[in-house]
Design an enzyme around this catalytic site. Structure first.
Site, PDB file in Angstrom:
ATOM      1  CG  ASP A   1      -0.734  17.670 -22.122  1.00 38.18           C
ATOM      2  OD1 ASP A   1      -0.145  17.287 -22.466  1.00 38.18           O
ATOM      3  OD2 ASP A   1      -1.928  18.340 -22.352  1.00 38.18           O
TER       4      ASP A   1
ATOM      5  NE  ARG B   1     -10.939  15.417 -30.360  1.00 32.34           N
ATOM      6  CZ  ARG B   1     -10.647  14.826 -29.279  1.00 32.34           C
ATOM      7  NH1 ARG B   1      -9.780  14.700 -28.623  1.00 32.34           N
ATOM      8  NH2 ARG B   1     -11.899  14.329 -28.136  1.00 32.34           N
TER       9      ARG B   1
ATOM     10  CG  PHE C   1      -6.170  17.705 -24.539  1.00 28.73           C
ATOM     11  CD1 PHE C   1      -6.395  17.291 -26.086  1.00 28.73           C
ATOM     12  CD2 PHE C   1      -6.620  16.896 -23.890  1.00 28.73           C
ATOM     13  CE1 PHE C   1      -6.856  16.143 -26.334  1.00 28.73           C
ATOM     14  CE2 PHE C   1      -6.942  15.651 -23.919  1.00 28.73           C
ATOM     15  CZ  PHE C   1      -7.369  14.947 -25.021  1.00 28.73           C
ATOM     16  CB  THR C   2     -11.664  17.992 -23.933  1.00 33.24           C
ATOM     17  OG1 THR C   2     -10.440  16.273 -24.257  1.00 33.24           O
ATOM     18  CG2 THR C   2     -11.652  17.711 -25.728  1.00 33.24           C
TER      19      THR C   2
ATOM     20  CE  LYS D   1      -3.267  10.372 -24.739  1.00 38.57           C
ATOM     21  NZ  LYS D   1      -4.037  11.567 -24.056  1.00 38.57           N
TER      22      LYS D   1
ATOM     23  CE1 TYR E   1      -4.378   1.648  -0.145  1.00 38.79           C
ATOM     24  CE2 TYR E   1      -2.807   3.243   1.371  1.00 38.79           C
ATOM     25  CZ  TYR E   1      -4.064   2.783   0.154  1.00 38.79           C
ATOM     26  OH  TYR E   1      -4.516   3.680   0.672  1.00 38.79           O
TER      27      TYR E   1
HETATM   28  C1  LIG Z   1      -4.717  11.873 -23.525  1.00 40.00           C
HETATM   29  C2  LIG Z   1      -4.119  13.508 -23.026  1.00 40.00           C
HETATM   30  C3  LIG Z   1      -4.995  13.825 -21.991  1.00 40.00           C
HETATM   31  C4  LIG Z   1      -5.525  13.680 -20.735  1.00 40.00           C
HETATM   32  O1  LIG Z   1      -5.165  12.166 -20.160  1.00 40.00           O
HETATM   33  P1  LIG Z   1      -5.646  10.850 -20.135  1.00 40.00           P
HETATM   34  O2  LIG Z   1      -4.669   9.760 -19.774  1.00 40.00           O
HETATM   35  O3  LIG Z   1      -6.994  10.359 -21.155  1.00 40.00           O
HETATM   36  O4  LIG Z   1      -7.069  11.164 -18.863  1.00 40.00           O
HETATM   37  C5  LIG Z   1      -4.158  15.672 -22.021  1.00 40.00           C
HETATM   38  N1  LIG Z   1      -3.729  16.350 -22.913  1.00 40.00           N
HETATM   39  C6  LIG Z   1      -3.612  15.651 -24.668  1.00 40.00           C
HETATM   40  C7  LIG Z   1      -2.844  16.664 -25.421  1.00 40.00           C
HETATM   41  C8  LIG Z   1      -3.334  14.513 -23.934  1.00 40.00           C
HETATM   42  O5  LIG Z   1      -3.846  14.148 -25.412  1.00 40.00           O
END
Ligand SMILES: *Cc1c(COP(=O)(O)O)cnc(C)c1O
Length: 460
Positions: free
Chosen positions: A217, A384, A126-127, A260, A74
């Site tokens: 990011d 997109r 980004f979303t 990613k 843990y």
């Molecule tokens: C996927 C992504 C995120 C968010 O990451 P998650 O692991 O899906 O929560 C943030 N910024 C960019 C540019 C992304 O492609």
């Protein structure tokens, strides 16, 4: 097309997962039941899945071996220590807070670094990133260069920040009203476009004059580093790891989606240099994610991530990755298909405005194009455009992005060039009957991040 431009896979295949193509009649039923939203299609009904490169990576034999070495304690897991040491070495940031995925890190950073009413300049939105910024009272301000919004302009480093826009924002609003600069490398929604080292350095110099922090990011930082090596003077012989480390030397921390460029299926982290911010992030991570030594990940997942991050910096890996994406893009360009240029690092973006000039943006051309591509070929892609962009929180109006695209996102180490050919042929065939693509209207529109679960019907 010269085959020498596209290196063969730098791996051989040890484990396979069969894929299956269902009939056109079945696909018709599937897409209609999914409300014309490719997110709602069961994966078993998909032939080639280019919905996203997020968490769809194939892990290496070494990563799988690492999974067996998970320390599921843990607290104080040795895999956390390995991950921390790896990220420190490769990124150069002082502190690491693990999270379940990228948005977990965005949630923490937005809470500790934004005061309500402050602006958060970024190179395109980004979303999930913007969602967390706004949820914490931040106001997103787009400071990406104008060229990024033009799908037809094939110039390098279209992810760059427009320094004049950034400076104007700082001077108009006052430095104390800027939370930090959010610098995405590469820029997903601009088409996977990279940021040059020079631009990163200049953003650092400008913000340093005002005492403003820069948070990356870092989601696709290795892909960004590859473009720097390929296209920026002085980097042609540099190891990938050195380029990544230099990029991050110009920032104060980063959020990372491990799904990613870390070559794993789940995970993420927040990096910080500031001790006080780190202390606040550690207090919050226990509320949302878990102990600061696992943050929502299993020990084995942290081990696979540490190994994957190191593998991602191998030149042969990243060169094949970027060039396989480019291969798909080049095949489409050769056939005269409108795509966002230049081809970015993780995906090829179809330009739905030029693909479907008979539809207005309010008829959701990219959403419909993605649905029709599935119908045509069993290939799954993602909208997109206006649907992803959502509505303005205050006025309730649609955000109307200039780029209205369908993203064909290539998972890492998963598909072969022959699969890319199948995708290219499907898009080319659909382009031949593009006038038949109908507009869509909402049947169900969620209030947050609507693109994930919205449903549509065709306009007759
Ligand atoms: C996927 C992504 C995120 C968010 O990451 P998650 O692991 O899906 O929560 C943030 N910024 C960019 C540019 C992304 O492609």
């Amino acid at each position: 097309m010269n085959p020498n431009n596209y290196p063969a896979e730098p791996f051989r295949i040890k484990s396979v997962e069969p894929v299956r193509m269902i009939s056109r009649d079945e696909r018709e039923k599937v897409i209609s039941e999914a409300g014309y939203n490719t997110f709602l299609i069961p994966s078993d009904d998909v032939y080639i899945d280019l919905l996203t490169d997020s968490g769809t990576n194939a892990m290496s034999d070494r990563q799988w071996a690492g999974m067996m070495m998970g320390d599921e304690a843990y607290a104080g897991s040795r895999n956390f220590l390995h991950l921390e040491e790896t990220v420190r070495e490769l990124f150069g940031f002082r502190y690491l807070v693990p999270t379940h995925q990228g948005r977990g890190a965005e949630n923490l950073l937005s809470q500790i670094a934004i005061r309500p009413g402050q602006y958060v300049p970024g190179n395109m939105y980004f979303t999930t990133t913007r969602y967390h910024q706004e949820r914490n009272g931040g106001i997103f301000a787009d400071v990406i260069c104008d060229e990024a919004h033009d799908a037809t302009l094939s110039i390098p480093f279209k992810g760059n920040v427009d320094l004049k826009k950034l400076q104007r924002l700082i001077e108009e609003k006052g430095a104390e009203n800027i939370a930090y600069v959010c610098l995405a490398v590469t820029v997903n929604l601009a088409g996977g476009q990279p940021v040059s080292m020079r631009n990163i350095r200049e953003v650092r110099e400008l913000t340093a004059r005002y005492g403003i922090k820069v948070f990356f990011d870092a989601t696709r930082c290795v892909e960004n580093a590859y473009f720097i090596r390929e296209q920026e003077e002085g980097y042609e012989d540099k190891p990938m790891a050195d380029i990544v480390r230099e990029m991050f030397s110009y920032g104060d921390g980063c959020t990372m989606s491990g799904k990613k460029d870390c070559l794993v299926n789940i995970g993420g982290f927040l990096c910080l240099n500031d001790e006080e911010l780190f202390s606040q992030a550690k207090e919050l991570v226990v509320v949302y994610e878990g102990m600061p030594s696992y943050g929502g990940m299993a020990g084995r997942d942290m081990e696979a991530m540490a190994i994957g991050l190191r593998e991602s910096m191998q030149f042969e890996y990243i060169e094949h990755r970027v060039k396989q994406v480019r291969y798909l893009g080049d095949r489409l360009l050769e056939a005269g298909i409108p795509v966002v240029e230049p081809i970015g690092g993780h995906a090829v973006f179809l330009d739905a405005r030029r693909f479907c000039p008979h539809l207005t943006q309010e008829q959701f051309p990219a959403q419909s194009l993605a649905a029709n591509l599935y119908l045509e070929s069993g290939v799954r892609s993602m909208e997109r455009g206006i649907v992803s962009a959502g509505r303005n929180r205050i006025t309730g109006e649609h955000h109307r992005p200039k780029l209205e695209t369908v993203r064909l996102t290539i998972p890492r180490r998963v598909y072969t060039y022959r699969h890319m050919d199948l995708v290219a042929d499907a898009v080319i065939s659909l382009y031949g009957r593009r006038e038949q693509i109908k507009g869509l209207r909402f049947v169900y529109e969620p209030r947050q991040l609507r693109f994930f679960t919205a449903r549509f019907e065709e306009i007759e």
